[in-house]
Every structure is written in C-alpha cells, then in structure tokens.
Write a protein that holds these residues in place. Structure first.
Motif, PDB file in Angstrom:
ATOM      1  N   ARG A 237       0.825  -1.213   0.000  1.00  0.00           N
ATOM      2  CA  ARG A 237       0.000   0.000   0.000  1.00  0.00           C
ATOM      3  C   ARG A 237       0.858   1.262   0.000  1.00  0.00           C
ATOM      4  NH1 ARG A 237      -5.347  -1.144   1.189  1.00  0.00           N
ATOM      5  NH2 ARG A 237      -5.694  -3.349   1.709  1.00  0.00           N
ATOM      6  N   ARG A 238       0.170   2.394  -0.172  1.00  0.00           N
ATOM      7  CA  ARG A 238       0.830   3.695  -0.199  1.00  0.00           C
ATOM      8  C   ARG A 238       0.488   4.510   1.041  1.00  0.00           C
ATOM      9  NH1 ARG A 238       2.901   4.918  -5.189  1.00  0.00           N
ATOM     10  NH2 ARG A 238       2.179   3.655  -6.944  1.00  0.00           N
ATOM     11  N   ARG A 239       1.398   5.415   1.380  1.00  0.00           N
ATOM     12  CA  ARG A 239       1.134   6.389   2.428  1.00  0.00           C
ATOM     13  C   ARG A 239       0.165   7.447   1.900  1.00  0.00           C
ATOM     14  NH1 ARG A 239       4.791   5.418   6.344  1.00  0.00           N
ATOM     15  NH2 ARG A 239       6.734   4.365   5.726  1.00  0.00           N
ATOM     16  N   PRO A 240      -0.411   8.263   2.785  1.00  0.00           N
ATOM     17  CA  PRO A 240      -1.313   9.330   2.321  1.00  0.00           C
ATOM     18  C   PRO A 240      -0.683  10.238   1.281  1.00  0.00           C
ATOM     19  CG  PRO A 240      -1.531   9.049   4.688  1.00  0.00           C
ATOM     20  CD  PRO A 240      -0.402   8.151   4.257  1.00  0.00           C
ATOM     21  N   GLY A 241       0.633  10.457   1.345  1.00  0.00           N
ATOM     22  CA  GLY A 241       1.309  11.295   0.358  1.00  0.00           C
ATOM     23  C   GLY A 241       1.559  10.626  -0.967  1.00  0.00           C
ATOM     24  N   GLY A 242       1.324   9.308  -1.057  1.00  0.00           N
ATOM     25  CA  GLY A 242       1.458   8.605  -2.317  1.00  0.00           C
ATOM     26  C   GLY A 242       2.622   7.649  -2.414  1.00  0.00           C
ATOM     27  N   LEU A 243       3.647   7.799  -1.564  1.00  0.00           N
ATOM     28  CA  LEU A 243       4.804   6.908  -1.651  1.00  0.00           C
ATOM     29  C   LEU A 243       4.465   5.528  -1.085  1.00  0.00           C
ATOM     30  CD1 LEU A 243       7.722   9.279  -0.557  1.00  0.00           C
ATOM     31  CD2 LEU A 243       7.179   8.477  -2.871  1.00  0.00           C
ATOM     32  N   PRO A 244       5.000   4.452  -1.701  1.00  0.00           N
ATOM     33  CA  PRO A 244       4.753   3.107  -1.172  1.00  0.00           C
ATOM     34  C   PRO A 244       5.310   2.945   0.239  1.00  0.00           C
ATOM     35  CG  PRO A 244       5.612   3.006  -3.413  1.00  0.00           C
ATOM     36  CD  PRO A 244       5.761   4.431  -2.965  1.00  0.00           C
ATOM     37  N   ILE A 245       4.585   2.209   1.059  1.00  0.00           N
ATOM     38  CA  ILE A 245       5.045   1.879   2.407  1.00  0.00           C
ATOM     39  C   ILE A 245       6.003   0.705   2.292  1.00  0.00           C
ATOM     40  CG2 ILE A 245       4.353   1.104   4.703  1.00  0.00           C
ATOM     41  CD1 ILE A 245       1.586   2.345   4.136  1.00  0.00           C
ATOM     42  N   ARG A 246       7.237   0.924   2.685  1.00  0.00           N
ATOM     43  CA  ARG A 246       8.233  -0.141   2.591  1.00  0.00           C
ATOM     44  C   ARG A 246       8.111  -1.051   3.808  1.00  0.00           C
ATOM     45  NH1 ARG A 246       9.045  -0.240  -2.467  1.00  0.00           N
ATOM     46  NH2 ARG A 246      10.832  -1.603  -2.110  1.00  0.00           N
ATOM     47  N   ASP A 247       7.885  -2.329   3.546  1.00  0.00           N
ATOM     48  CA  ASP A 247       7.642  -3.323   4.590  1.00  0.00           C
ATOM     49  C   ASP A 247       8.370  -4.595   4.177  1.00  0.00           C
ATOM     50  OD1 ASP A 247       6.654  -5.344   6.239  1.00  0.00           O
ATOM     51  OD2 ASP A 247       4.627  -4.533   6.286  1.00  0.00           O
ATOM     52  N   ASP A 248       9.325  -5.042   4.986  1.00  0.00           N
ATOM     53  CA  ASP A 248      10.137  -6.202   4.623  1.00  0.00           C
ATOM     54  C   ASP A 248       9.305  -7.457   4.382  1.00  0.00           C
ATOM     55  OD1 ASP A 248      12.509  -4.908   4.548  1.00  0.00           O
ATOM     56  OD2 ASP A 248      13.129  -5.430   6.587  1.00  0.00           O
ATOM     57  N   ARG A 249       8.123  -7.522   4.990  1.00  0.00           N
ATOM     58  CA  ARG A 249       7.280  -8.700   4.796  1.00  0.00           C
ATOM     59  C   ARG A 249       6.627  -8.716   3.417  1.00  0.00           C
ATOM     60  NH1 ARG A 249       3.253  -7.827   9.575  1.00  0.00           N
ATOM     61  NH2 ARG A 249       3.407  -5.769   8.611  1.00  0.00           N
ATOM     62  N   LEU A 250       6.579  -7.548   2.767  1.00  0.00           N
ATOM     63  CA  LEU A 250       5.882  -7.437   1.486  1.00  0.00           C
ATOM     64  C   LEU A 250       6.790  -7.019   0.338  1.00  0.00           C
ATOM     65  CD1 LEU A 250       2.753  -5.458   2.773  1.00  0.00           C
ATOM     66  CD2 LEU A 250       2.910  -7.923   2.408  1.00  0.00           C
ATOM     67  N   ASP A 251       7.805  -6.203   0.655  1.00  0.00           N
ATOM     68  CA  ASP A 251       8.591  -5.540  -0.389  1.00  0.00           C
ATOM     69  C   ASP A 251       9.260  -6.494  -1.364  1.00  0.00           C
ATOM     70  OD1 ASP A 251       7.920  -3.293   0.905  1.00  0.00           O
ATOM     71  OD2 ASP A 251       9.936  -2.704   1.470  1.00  0.00           O
ATOM     72  N   HIS A 252       9.935  -7.498  -0.831  1.00  0.00           N
ATOM     73  CA  HIS A 252      10.885  -8.255  -1.646  1.00  0.00           C
ATOM     74  C   HIS A 252      10.195  -9.031  -2.772  1.00  0.00           C
ATOM     75  CE1 HIS A 252      13.985  -7.076   1.126  1.00  0.00           C
ATOM     76  NE2 HIS A 252      13.302  -7.582   2.142  1.00  0.00           N
ATOM     77  N   LYS A 253       9.090  -9.697  -2.460  1.00  0.00           N
ATOM     78  CA  LYS A 253       8.382 -10.429  -3.520  1.00  0.00           C
ATOM     79  C   LYS A 253       7.795  -9.464  -4.545  1.00  0.00           C
ATOM     80  CE  LYS A 253       8.925 -14.772  -2.487  1.00  0.00           C
ATOM     81  NZ  LYS A 253       7.979 -15.546  -1.687  1.00  0.00           N
ATOM     82  N   ALA A 254       7.233  -8.354  -4.067  1.00  0.00           N
ATOM     83  CA  ALA A 254       6.682  -7.365  -4.996  1.00  0.00           C
ATOM     84  C   ALA A 254       7.770  -6.789  -5.891  1.00  0.00           C
ATOM     85  CB  ALA A 254       5.976  -6.254  -4.216  1.00  0.00           C
ATOM     86  N   ASP A 255       8.959  -6.568  -5.337  1.00  0.00           N
ATOM     87  CA  ASP A 255      10.068  -6.051  -6.133  1.00  0.00           C
ATOM     88  C   ASP A 255      10.514  -7.063  -7.182  1.00  0.00           C
ATOM     89  OD1 ASP A 255      10.053  -3.668  -4.788  1.00  0.00           O
ATOM     90  OD2 ASP A 255      11.708  -4.178  -3.445  1.00  0.00           O
ATOM     91  N   ALA A 256      10.648  -8.327  -6.773  1.00  0.00           N
ATOM     92  CA  ALA A 256      11.078  -9.363  -7.715  1.00  0.00           C
ATOM     93  C   ALA A 256      10.104  -9.473  -8.884  1.00  0.00           C
ATOM     94  CB  ALA A 256      11.214 -10.709  -6.992  1.00  0.00           C
ATOM     95  N   LEU A 257       8.801  -9.392  -8.583  1.00  0.00           N
ATOM     96  CA  LEU A 257       7.804  -9.415  -9.653  1.00  0.00           C
ATOM     97  C   LEU A 257       7.950  -8.195 -10.557  1.00  0.00           C
ATOM     98  CD1 LEU A 257       5.163 -10.642 -10.860  1.00  0.00           C
ATOM     99  CD2 LEU A 257       3.929  -9.060  -9.366  1.00  0.00           C
ATOM    100  N   ARG A 258       8.135  -7.025  -9.947  1.00  0.00           N
ATOM    101  CA  ARG A 258       8.246  -5.789 -10.723  1.00  0.00           C
ATOM    102  C   ARG A 258       9.409  -5.851 -11.711  1.00  0.00           C
ATOM    103  NH1 ARG A 258      11.204  -1.391  -9.102  1.00  0.00           N
ATOM    104  NH2 ARG A 258      11.173  -2.111  -6.932  1.00  0.00           N
TER     105      ARG A 258
END
Length: 265
Positions: A237-258
């Motif tokens: 998800r994103r913060r209210p300002g629009g930047l993605p919330i970096r979370d080690d539990r979610l980031d890595h798989k999403a990055d690999a897919l990207r």
C-alpha cells in the motif's frame, strides 16, 4: 479543467461518467475526456491507451471520477488473476530476483495471448507466474543454486534474471558462478523522483490495461501465507502522500515481480 464559479451555494455534484462536475462555492471542476480534446492527435491518444493501466485510463483518458486508492497494485483481482494453468516444466522460465537477508525469487513463463484494441486483435506476450522462493539468511550463490534446483528450466540462452539496479558486483559474480551465460537485466530509471514508479505502472498495466486485456496471471498453486507473492500483491500500500510503504514482509516479492514484468512486458 478548473475555473472560478461565483455566486453559487456550496454544493458538490459527482457524476460517474464522462463530463463529471464538482461545484463548490468558488470553484468549478469539470472532468473532461481526452477524446474530446481536438488538439490531441488520435495516434497520441492510442499511445496513451496502450501504455496505461485500466484505472489510469479511465481517470486520465475517459475523465471519470475515481475514488482514492492506496493499493500499489490496484488492478490485482484475486478472481481474475489466479488461474488454473500451473505452467509447463518443459519450457524455460524467467527469474525476478531481489537479493537481501530475506531474498525473493519469482519464476515466470511467457505465454501468447490475444489482446484487443479498438476492435483489432493481436497476438502478444504475457507472463504466467508459476513459482516463488523465499531464501533466508543465505548468500547470493546459494540462492541461485536453489533456483537451479527448483525443477524449472533456466535456459542458458533464453532465460533472463531480472534484478535491482542497485545490485553489487560481488552479487553479479555470484550469479555468474551458477548461471554463467544467462542475461542479467538491471532496470534503471534515472531522473525519476521514485525510480520504482514506472515499474509499478508496468505491473498494473499488465494486470489490466485500458482495453481490459490481461497480460499477467498467477498459478493457483502459488503460496497464500505470510511472505508470499499473493499476500504482497494484496497488502502493498501507499502512504497518504502517495509513496509506497516499505515493509520487509511485502517488499521483496513485490520487487522481484516488478523487475521481471517491467522488462518483459
């Protein structure tokens, strides 16, 4: 289009189609369609359509009112993107690889799909995500050995390994120790305030574009628990300002897919 609108009571009117209007005490906002802009050549609009995710096209091209979204991958739909196809062990895969203390690996196979645009149908390349790995507290070379031993064909000439632009030389050398001839793809987007945003847009467009085409799907055999790719897609998800919330539990798989989607699609 926005302009001053004097002498009207404070009210808000929203219409969900083209030409929607929002009126307040001193401002008039009209949501206009790009198709009504006579200064935009048709080929430019078509280029926008082909590069935009579905919701982005409805907002920026159709001029429709859109509710705020805080999901990074807002086009992901569990019912639409989880498919019965589990991949073909006789065909090569491409790899999305994010190296770290908790590394992430995504395996994807190319698949031919029919894409429609303005009534025309063309054969294009899509991706089916067939598998994933989450190696923890192991070096890059061991991660690559786990990829090699997973049972999918990592072809020395046809496969690619898509990695972060910040990957270090020693990590590239470790990949080469296991996969000496495979193309290593690093995506860089210099000049962007957030270098990940073009990749996020690419994933959303692959999930569903302006013509309702789906280029990216996921095998029903993928894991669903914490740390899985599916959980990352649903929870990133994103913060209210629009930047993605970096979370080690979610980031890595999403990055690999990207990485792998941004290159191949």
């Amino acid at each position: 289009m926005q302009g001053v609108f004097d002498g009207q009571p404070d009210r808000v009117e929203r219409e969900l189609g083209r030409g929607a209007i929002v009126v307040s005490a001193n401002r008039l906002t009209v949501f206009g369609s790009s198709y009504d802009n006579h200064y935009l050549p048709p080929e430019v609009i078509e280029q926008f359509r082909r590069s935009a995710p579905g919701k982005a096209a409805r907002k920026y091209l159709d001029g429709r009112w859109m509710a705020p979204e805080n999901l990074v991958y807002y086009e992901f739909d569990f019912g639409r993107h989880i498919v019965a196809d589990v991949g073909d062990r006789g065909r090569h895969v491409h790899i999305g690889l994010d190296i770290g203390d908790q590394s992430a690996v995504v395996f994807a196979q190319e698949r031919k799909i029919d894409c429609k645009s303005r009534g025309l149908t063309a054969h294009e390349t899509g991706l089916l995500v067939v598998d994933e790995l989450t190696p923890v507290q192991v070096g890059t070379e061991e991660v690559c050995r786990q990829i090699r031993d997973r049972g999918w064909i990592v072809h020395p000439e046809r496969s690619t390994i898509c990695v972060a632009p910040t990957i270090r030389r020693e990590e590239i050398a470790a990949i080469r120790n296991v996969f000496p001839t495979i193309s290593i793809i690093r995506k860089t987007r210099k000049g962007h305030a957030d270098a990940t945003e073009p990749g996020h847009t690419a994933v959303n467009r692959a999930l569903r574009d302006a013509d309702d085409n789906v280029r990216l799907v996921f095998s029903r055999l993928l894991e669903r628990g914490d740390g899985s790719l599916i959980r990352s897609m649903l929870g990133f998800r994103r913060r209210p300002g629009g930047l993605p919330i970096r979370d080690d539990r979610l980031d890595h798989k999403a990055d690999a897919l990207r990485y792998v989607v941004h290159h191949h699609l």
